[in-house]
Design a protein around this motif. Sequence first.
Motif, PDB file in Angstrom:
ATOM      1  N   LEU A   1       0.803  -1.219   0.000  1.00 44.02           N
ATOM      2  CA  LEU A   1       0.000   0.000   0.000  1.00 44.02           C
ATOM      3  C   LEU A   1       0.845   1.283   0.000  1.00 44.02           C
ATOM      4  CD1 LEU A   1      -2.685  -1.130   2.601  1.00 44.02           C
ATOM      5  CD2 LEU A   1      -2.963  -0.957   0.113  1.00 44.02           C
ATOM      6  N   THR A   2       2.120   1.181  -0.377  1.00 45.30           N
ATOM      7  CA  THR A   2       2.988   2.367  -0.324  1.00 45.30           C
ATOM      8  C   THR A   2       2.528   3.481  -1.268  1.00 45.30           C
ATOM      9  OG1 THR A   2       4.510   1.320  -1.880  1.00 45.30           O
ATOM     10  CG2 THR A   2       5.054   1.161   0.466  1.00 45.30           C
ATOM     11  N   ASP A   3       1.786   3.139  -2.309  1.00 47.79           N
ATOM     12  CA  ASP A   3       1.281   4.164  -3.216  1.00 47.79           C
ATOM     13  C   ASP A   3      -0.036   4.771  -2.719  1.00 47.79           C
ATOM     14  OD1 ASP A   3      -0.083   1.759  -3.649  1.00 47.79           O
ATOM     15  OD2 ASP A   3      -0.451   2.200  -5.763  1.00 47.79           O
ATOM     16  N   GLN A   4      -0.553   4.253  -1.588  1.00 46.90           N
ATOM     17  CA  GLN A   4      -1.829   4.742  -1.062  1.00 46.90           C
ATOM     18  C   GLN A   4      -1.737   5.342   0.345  1.00 46.90           C
ATOM     19  OE1 GLN A   4      -5.294   2.131  -1.855  1.00 46.90           O
ATOM     20  NE2 GLN A   4      -3.789   0.770  -2.788  1.00 46.90           N
ATOM     21  N   ILE A   5      -0.628   5.072   1.048  1.00 45.93           N
ATOM     22  CA  ILE A   5      -0.466   5.568   2.409  1.00 45.93           C
ATOM     23  C   ILE A   5       0.939   6.148   2.591  1.00 45.93           C
ATOM     24  CG2 ILE A   5      -0.510   4.997   4.870  1.00 45.93           C
ATOM     25  CD1 ILE A   5      -2.353   2.621   4.163  1.00 45.93           C
ATOM     26  N   ALA A   6       1.009   7.426   2.939  1.00 45.96           N
ATOM     27  CA  ALA A   6       2.285   8.097   3.226  1.00 45.96           C
ATOM     28  C   ALA A   6       2.476   8.162   4.738  1.00 45.96           C
ATOM     29  CB  ALA A   6       2.285   9.494   2.640  1.00 45.96           C
ATOM     30  N   VAL A   7       3.725   8.040   5.187  1.00 48.21           N
ATOM     31  CA  VAL A   7       4.035   7.975   6.616  1.00 48.21           C
ATOM     32  C   VAL A   7       5.207   8.906   6.932  1.00 48.21           C
ATOM     33  CG1 VAL A   7       4.640   6.433   8.525  1.00 48.21           C
ATOM     34  CG2 VAL A   7       3.356   5.527   6.567  1.00 48.21           C
ATOM     35  N   ASP A   8       5.106   9.607   8.069  1.00 47.44           N
ATOM     36  CA  ASP A   8       6.181  10.466   8.533  1.00 47.44           C
ATOM     37  C   ASP A   8       6.111  10.541  10.052  1.00 47.44           C
ATOM     38  OD1 ASP A   8       8.359  12.181   8.477  1.00 47.44           O
ATOM     39  OD2 ASP A   8       7.258  13.882   7.609  1.00 47.44           O
ATOM     40  N   SER A   9       7.103  11.172  10.649  1.00 51.34           N
ATOM     41  CA  SER A   9       7.110  11.375  12.100  1.00 51.34           C
ATOM     42  C   SER A   9       7.741  12.723  12.407  1.00 51.34           C
ATOM     43  CB  SER A   9       7.865  10.240  12.806  1.00 51.34           C
ATOM     44  OG  SER A   9       9.212  10.183  12.397  1.00 51.34           O
ATOM     45  N   ALA A  10       7.408  13.230  13.602  1.00 51.36           N
ATOM     46  CA  ALA A  10       7.924  14.535  14.027  1.00 51.36           C
ATOM     47  C   ALA A  10       7.846  14.622  15.543  1.00 51.36           C
ATOM     48  CB  ALA A  10       7.116  15.661  13.381  1.00 51.36           C
ATOM     49  N   GLY A  11       8.459  15.671  16.077  1.00 55.22           N
ATOM     50  CA  GLY A  11       8.416  15.920  17.509  1.00 55.22           C
ATOM     51  C   GLY A  11       7.766  17.260  17.806  1.00 55.22           C
ATOM     52  N   THR A  12       7.249  17.392  19.003  1.00 52.75           N
ATOM     53  CA  THR A  12       6.667  18.679  19.393  1.00 52.75           C
ATOM     54  C   THR A  12       7.754  19.665  19.807  1.00 52.75           C
ATOM     55  OG1 THR A  12       6.287  17.883  21.646  1.00 52.75           O
ATOM     56  CG2 THR A  12       4.447  17.692  20.086  1.00 52.75           C
ATOM     57  N   ALA A  13       8.930  19.165  20.166  1.00 49.68           N
ATOM     58  CA  ALA A  13      10.054  20.012  20.583  1.00 49.68           C
ATOM     59  C   ALA A  13      11.160  19.992  19.532  1.00 49.68           C
ATOM     60  CB  ALA A  13      10.599  19.525  21.924  1.00 49.68           C
ATOM     61  N   ALA A  14      12.018  20.964  19.584  1.00 55.42           N
ATOM     62  CA  ALA A  14      13.095  21.112  18.596  1.00 55.42           C
ATOM     63  C   ALA A  14      14.436  20.572  19.093  1.00 55.42           C
ATOM     64  CB  ALA A  14      13.244  22.586  18.227  1.00 55.42           C
ATOM     65  N   TYR A  15      14.431  19.741  20.117  1.00 55.12           N
ATOM     66  CA  TYR A  15      15.672  19.277  20.744  1.00 55.12           C
ATOM     67  C   TYR A  15      16.634  18.564  19.803  1.00 55.12           C
ATOM     68  CZ  TYR A  15      12.805  19.731  25.012  1.00 55.12           C
ATOM     69  OH  TYR A  15      11.977  20.170  25.998  1.00 55.12           O
ATOM     70  N   HIS A  16      16.132  17.774  18.880  1.00 53.84           N
ATOM     71  CA  HIS A  16      16.997  16.860  18.120  1.00 53.84           C
ATOM     72  C   HIS A  16      16.874  17.016  16.605  1.00 53.84           C
ATOM     73  CE1 HIS A  16      17.692  14.755  21.908  1.00 53.84           C
ATOM     74  NE2 HIS A  16      16.390  14.736  22.097  1.00 53.84           N
ATOM     75  N   ILE A  17      16.442  18.158  16.126  1.00 59.74           N
ATOM     76  CA  ILE A  17      16.216  18.347  14.691  1.00 59.74           C
ATOM     77  C   ILE A  17      17.445  17.918  13.896  1.00 59.74           C
ATOM     78  CG2 ILE A  17      15.887  20.083  12.884  1.00 59.74           C
ATOM     79  CD1 ILE A  17      14.030  21.566  14.788  1.00 59.74           C
ATOM     80  N   GLY A  18      17.216  17.092  12.882  1.00 58.84           N
ATOM     81  CA  GLY A  18      18.277  16.615  11.997  1.00 58.84           C
ATOM     82  C   GLY A  18      19.008  15.378  12.485  1.00 58.84           C
TER      83      GLY A  18
END
Length: 155
Positions: A31-48
């Motif tokens: 289902l990779t062409d039908q569902i996109a996935v990502d993640s993020a944080g509410t804080a900027a502690y570890h960006i990158g």
Amino acid sequence: MKSVLFVCLGNICRSPTADGVFKALVEERGLTDQIAVDSAGTAAYHIGNPPDSRSADAAQKRGYDLSPLRARQVIATDFEQFDYILAMDNENLANLQAMRPNNATAYLGLFLDFATVSEDEVPDPYYGGDQGFEHVLDLVESASVGLLQHIEKEL
């Protein structure tokens, strides 16, 4: 196309684990062409930064590759770009609710609402031992199955 954003505090333990596990399940179901996935944080502690090595190691032992992931912070446009924004705990959820634009239509809730476990939050394993990372994986695997079943009904 459906899209899912997993959110924890720093985006180096719980949300990248959910990202990797859910992506693997989506790929397994074709289902990779039908569902996109990502993640993020509410804080900027570890960006990158890559996921915490303990999270990556625990995931790797179960066949999940977190190495391509890099931490980022939630931004306002995420509420427009994603259909599901799923918090790992109530504090993350409260932070997301506070930053949510008034016109946002994305589903915003706890990730474990889709699990078959009695817990409602994915605990932060950052300050604990290896067992905490294993427990996070157990919870994430359960919720990922439930979430995918829910999304498949919408496709």
